[in-house]
Design a protein around this motif. Structure first.
Motif, PDB file in Angstrom:
ATOM      1  N   GLU A  20       0.855  -1.186   0.000  1.00 23.80           N
ATOM      2  CA  GLU A  20       0.000   0.000   0.000  1.00 23.80           C
ATOM      3  C   GLU A  20       0.892   1.237   0.000  1.00 23.80           C
ATOM      4  OE1 GLU A  20      -2.312  -0.620   3.515  1.00 23.80           O
ATOM      5  OE2 GLU A  20      -0.790   0.232   4.819  1.00 23.80           O
ATOM      6  N   ALA A  21       0.298   2.391  -0.245  1.00 23.68           N
ATOM      7  CA  ALA A  21       1.057   3.637  -0.337  1.00 23.68           C
ATOM      8  C   ALA A  21       1.809   3.910   0.962  1.00 23.68           C
ATOM      9  CB  ALA A  21       0.117   4.792  -0.671  1.00 23.68           C
ATOM     10  N   ARG A  22       2.987   4.485   0.818  1.00 24.16           N
ATOM     11  CA  ARG A  22       3.828   4.830   1.961  1.00 24.16           C
ATOM     12  C   ARG A  22       4.321   6.268   1.815  1.00 24.16           C
ATOM     13  NH1 ARG A  22       2.151   1.427   5.028  1.00 24.16           N
ATOM     14  NH2 ARG A  22       3.188  -0.515   5.491  1.00 24.16           N
ATOM     15  N   THR A  23       4.415   6.960   2.943  1.00 22.97           N
ATOM     16  CA  THR A  23       4.990   8.307   2.962  1.00 22.97           C
ATOM     17  C   THR A  23       6.513   8.197   3.016  1.00 22.97           C
ATOM     18  OG1 THR A  23       5.013   8.438   5.373  1.00 22.97           O
ATOM     19  CG2 THR A  23       3.000   9.231   4.236  1.00 22.97           C
ATOM     20  N   VAL A  24       7.174   9.322   2.810  1.00 24.86           N
ATOM     21  CA  VAL A  24       8.636   9.353   2.921  1.00 24.86           C
ATOM     22  C   VAL A  24       9.054   8.892   4.310  1.00 24.86           C
ATOM     23  CG1 VAL A  24      10.675  10.844   2.890  1.00 24.86           C
ATOM     24  CG2 VAL A  24       8.857  11.191   1.208  1.00 24.86           C
ATOM     25  N   ARG A  25       8.379   9.390   5.342  1.00 28.10           N
ATOM     26  CA  ARG A  25       8.718   9.016   6.721  1.00 28.10           C
ATOM     27  C   ARG A  25       8.579   7.503   6.921  1.00 28.10           C
ATOM     28  NH1 ARG A  25      11.914  10.626  10.050  1.00 28.10           N
ATOM     29  NH2 ARG A  25      11.240  12.738   9.614  1.00 28.10           N
ATOM     30  N   GLU A  26       7.525   6.910   6.401  1.00 24.67           N
ATOM     31  CA  GLU A  26       7.327   5.462   6.562  1.00 24.67           C
ATOM     32  C   GLU A  26       8.407   4.679   5.823  1.00 24.67           C
ATOM     33  OE1 GLU A  26       2.483   5.239   7.099  1.00 24.67           O
ATOM     34  OE2 GLU A  26       3.308   5.516   5.079  1.00 24.67           O
ATOM     35  N   VAL A  27       8.768   5.120   4.625  1.00 28.91           N
ATOM     36  CA  VAL A  27       9.841   4.451   3.885  1.00 28.91           C
ATOM     37  C   VAL A  27      11.153   4.582   4.661  1.00 28.91           C
ATOM     38  CG1 VAL A  27      11.207   4.442   1.753  1.00 28.91           C
ATOM     39  CG2 VAL A  27       8.714   4.717   1.636  1.00 28.91           C
TER      40      VAL A  27
END
Length: 115
Positions: A20-27
């Motif tokens: 699922e989609a991820r933000t920069v912070r999550e990556v």
């Protein structure tokens, strides 16, 4: 992955595993490396410009998703490698001869589906 740098490949791996989609912070958090937020932002921006990821603005942050599956990306890399060699038929024949029984069966299934 062919055509990607080390960090680009690692970021793509995070996105493919996420599903699922991820933000920069999550990556950044999932990369588990000592990297700056802006470094991961730059990597994801490069992947977006190269067409590897799509991004969608949610609130104040972009969320990133792969534009192709890991399998599609690997197949494209194989296609590019074959285009770069002088004898793609020879490469395919060598691969077929060295393939395991499971790999040969997968190739047979794929060829039957195509026909």
């Amino acid at each position: 992955m062919h055509g990607l740098g080390e960090l680009e490949s690692a970021a793509m791996d995070v996105l493919w595993r996420a599903g699922e989609a991820r933000t920069v912070r999550e990556v950044l958090d999932e990369l588990n490396r000592d990297l700056a937020y802006t470094t991961v932002l730059t990597v994801l921006d490069h992947l977006h410009r190269k067409g590897w990821v799509a991004r969608e603005k949610r609130s104040r942050a972009y969320c990133y998703t792969p534009t192709r599956s890991r399998e599609e990306a690997a197949a494209r890399a194989m296609r590019n490698l074959l285009a770069d060699v002088g004898d793609p038929d020879g490469v395919l024949l060598h691969f077929a001869q060295s393939a395991s029984e499971g790999e040969r069966e997968a190739l047979r299934r794929g060829l039957r589906k195509r026909a």
